[in-house]
Design a protein around this motif. Structure first.
Motif, short mmCIF file in Angstrom:
data_model
loop_
_atom_site.label_atom_id
_atom_site.label_comp_id
_atom_site.label_asym_id
_atom_site.label_seq_id
_atom_site.Cartn_x
_atom_site.Cartn_y
_atom_site.Cartn_z
N UNK A 160 -9.55 -14.39 28.47
CA UNK A 160 -8.13 -14.47 29.89
C UNK A 160 -6.32 -15.01 28.84
N UNK A 161 -5.94 -14.32 29.16
CA UNK A 161 -4.09 -14.80 28.66
C UNK A 161 -3.38 -15.37 29.62
N UNK A 162 -3.52 -15.59 31.13
CA UNK A 162 -2.99 -16.11 32.22
C UNK A 162 -4.42 -16.32 33.48
N UNK A 163 -3.94 -17.36 33.77
CA UNK A 163 -4.75 -17.66 35.59
C UNK A 163 -3.62 -18.07 35.92
N UNK B 169 -3.76 -6.21 29.47
CA UNK B 169 -3.80 -5.09 30.10
C UNK B 169 -4.03 -5.26 31.45
N UNK B 170 -5.29 -5.71 32.03
CA UNK B 170 -5.08 -6.67 33.41
C UNK B 170 -4.10 -7.43 34.12
N UNK B 171 -3.45 -7.93 33.42
CA UNK B 171 -2.26 -8.43 34.07
C UNK B 171 -1.21 -7.82 33.79
N UNK B 172 -0.84 -6.73 33.17
CA UNK B 172 0.16 -5.81 33.46
C UNK B 172 -0.57 -4.80 34.72
N UNK C 246 4.87 -13.72 31.37
CA UNK C 246 3.24 -13.06 30.92
C UNK C 246 3.60 -12.01 30.27
N UNK C 247 4.49 -11.39 31.62
CA UNK C 247 4.46 -9.64 31.51
C UNK C 247 4.98 -9.57 29.53
N UNK C 248 6.74 -9.63 29.43
CA UNK C 248 7.14 -9.54 28.79
C UNK C 248 6.50 -9.96 27.55
N UNK C 249 5.67 -11.11 27.31
CA UNK C 249 5.67 -11.41 25.96
C UNK C 249 4.15 -10.23 25.65
N UNK C 250 3.12 -10.00 26.73
CA UNK C 250 2.40 -9.29 26.59
C UNK C 250 2.71 -7.70 25.78
N UNK C 251 3.80 -7.12 26.57
CA UNK C 251 4.00 -6.18 27.04
C UNK C 251 5.62 -5.87 25.40
#
Ligand code: AMP
Ligand code: FES
Ligand code: ZN
Ligand code: ZN
Length: 319
Positions: free
Chosen positions: A10-13, A24-27, A208-213
Motif C-alpha cells: 500500500x502507498x497510503x493508509x 491504482x486502488x487509491x485512484x 497522494x492522488x496527484x503524486x500517483x497520477x
C-alpha cells in the motif's frame, strides 16, 4: 502495510476508513468518493458542462483530472491574480496540465482584463489581500460560468477546507455564513450553480492522488495568506483527527445532516438582489463590491453582462 483490495504493497493508509490502498486502488477510491458526492448532493447530471476553477494547486488539478476520468465534460478556469512569482508558477502548473491532458482552459488575467492585481486592489480598497482576492474570485467565477453557458462551477474545496471553515464559523457564530456552507449552492438570479465535489476527500488524499497520477502541482502556499485564520483551524482539527480518526468527517457531515437547515431558515430575509449599475451582477443596490474594488484600484470595471434571467433559464436546473 498491504492494499485492502489487492494485497499489493500500500502507498497510503486511510485511518478514518480503516483501509490502505495501492496507487491504482487509491485512484479508484478517489473517483468513487467524487461520484458519491456528486450523486448524494445532486450536484450535476452526467451530460453537464462543468467549469472547474483551477488554481494550479493539488486539489483543483486533481478535481479536474477526476472529473475527466469519470467521463464529465470539464473545462478549466484559471484567474491570473498578479501575486508575483506565486501566480507565475501557479499558471505554469495549470498550463502544464492542459498540455498533458489536452483539456480546454478559460483564462482571465486581472491586470490585462480589469487593470488591477490583488496586491494593488487590496491596498487601494483597504481590504486584506485575501478579502480582495476572495471577492474577485467569487465575482469572476460567477461571470465566467454564466457567460460561458456552463451548467455548473466546481471548486477544489476538500473536506479539510470545509471542516476548517465550518469550525471558524461555529467558533464565531457566523450564522449567515453557516447558512451558505453547503457543498451545492443552487443557481439564482444572476448566480450560477456552484459545487464542491471533493468534500468527501482530504488534503492528504488529494496530494497522494496527484503524486500517483503524475500531476505536478504548486506546492507553495500563497504568500499573501500567511497568518490566515483557517490555517490555525486546520491545525486544531488535525490534532483532533489524529487522536480520533473520522472526527472531521463527522463534524462536517453531521452539520449538513442535522444543523445546516436551521441556519438557512433563520437567515432568509427574503430580499432580492438587483443588478449592478455597471456590470449587471447581482448586488444589494448601486454598484457591486467588485466594480467598486476595480474602480478604487484604478482599473476598468467593464464587461457588461448579458441579462441574468435569460442565462439562468438557459442553464438548466439541478439534476
Ligand atoms: P482557495 O480560496 O485558494 O482556498 O481556493 C479554493 C478553490 O478556488 C480552489 O480549489 C480552486 O478551485 C479555486 N481557485 C483558487 N485560486 C484560483 C485561481 N487563481 N484561478 C481559478 N480558480 C482558483
Ligand atoms: Fe488569494 Fe492568496 S490566493 S490572497
Ligand atoms: Zn490495490
Ligand atoms: Zn458590478
Amino acid at each position: 502495510m498491504k492494499c485492502t483490495v489487492c494485497r499489493e504493497p500500500a502507498l497510503i493508509d486511510l485511518r478514518r476508513h480503516n483501509a490502505a490502498f495501492c496507487g491504482e486502488h487509491h485512484s479508484r477510491f478517489c473517483r468513487d468518493q467524487v461520484q458519491r458526492a456528486i450523486d448524494d448532493f445532486d450536484m450535476f447530471a452526467p451530460d453537464a458542462r462543468v467549469l472547474v476553477a483551477v488554481s494550479g494547486g493539488k486539489d483543483s488539478l486533481a478535481l479536474w483530472h477526476l472529473l475527466k476520468a469519470l467521463g464529465y465534460d470539464a473545462h478549466g478556469l484559471y484567474l491570473g491574480l498578479g501575486i508575483g512569482e506565486y501566480s507565475d508558477a501557479s499558471r505554469d502548473h495549470v498550463l502544464a496540465f492542459t498540455d498533458a491532458h489536452d483539456v480546454p482552459l478559460v483564462e482571465i488575467d486581472l491586470l490585462d482584463t480589469f487593470g488591477y492585481d490583488i496586491p494593488t486592489g487590496a491596498q487601494a480598497s483597504r481590504r486584506t489581500p485575501c478579502s480582495a482576492c476572495g471577492l474577485s474570485k467569487r465575482h469572476l467565477f460567477d461571470s465566467a460560468a454564466l457567460d460561458g453557458g456552463f451548467d455548473v462551477l466546481a471548486t477544489g474545496h476538500n473536506l479539510d477546507d470545509e471542516a476548517a471553515v465550518l469550525f471558524g464559523n461555529v467558533l464565531h457564530w457566523q450564522t449567515e455564513y453557516l447558512a451558505r456552507q453547503q457543498p451545492v449552492l443552487p443557481a439564482g438570479a444572476g448566480f450560477p450553480r456552484k459545487v464542491k465535489p471533493l468534500v468527501r476527500l482530504s488534503e492528504r488524499e488529494m496530494a497522494a492522488y496527484c503524486i500517483i497520477n503524475g500531476i505536478d502541482y504548486q506546492v507553495d502556499e500563497c504568500p499573501m495568506s500567511a497568518g490566515n485564520r483557517h490555517l490555525a483551524y486546520k491545525e486544531a482539527l488535525n490534532g483532533i483527527e489524529s487522536r480520533s480518526p473520522g472526527s472531521k468527517a463527522d463534524f462536517y457531515f453531521g452539520f449538513l445532516r442535522s444543523a445546516a437547515d436551521v441556519f438557512q431558515t433563520a437567515t432568509d430575509d427574503g430580499s432580492e438582489p438587483v443588478p449592478c449599475e455597471t456590470c449587471g451582477a447581482p448586488c444589494s443596490g448601486g454598484r457591486c463590491a467588485f466594480c467598486r474594488l476595480v474602480e478604487r484600484a484604478g482599473g476598468e470595471p467593464t464587461m457588461v453582462r448579458v441579462d441574468a434571467p435569460t442565462r439562468r433559464s438557459d442553464q438548466g436546473g439541478p439534476t
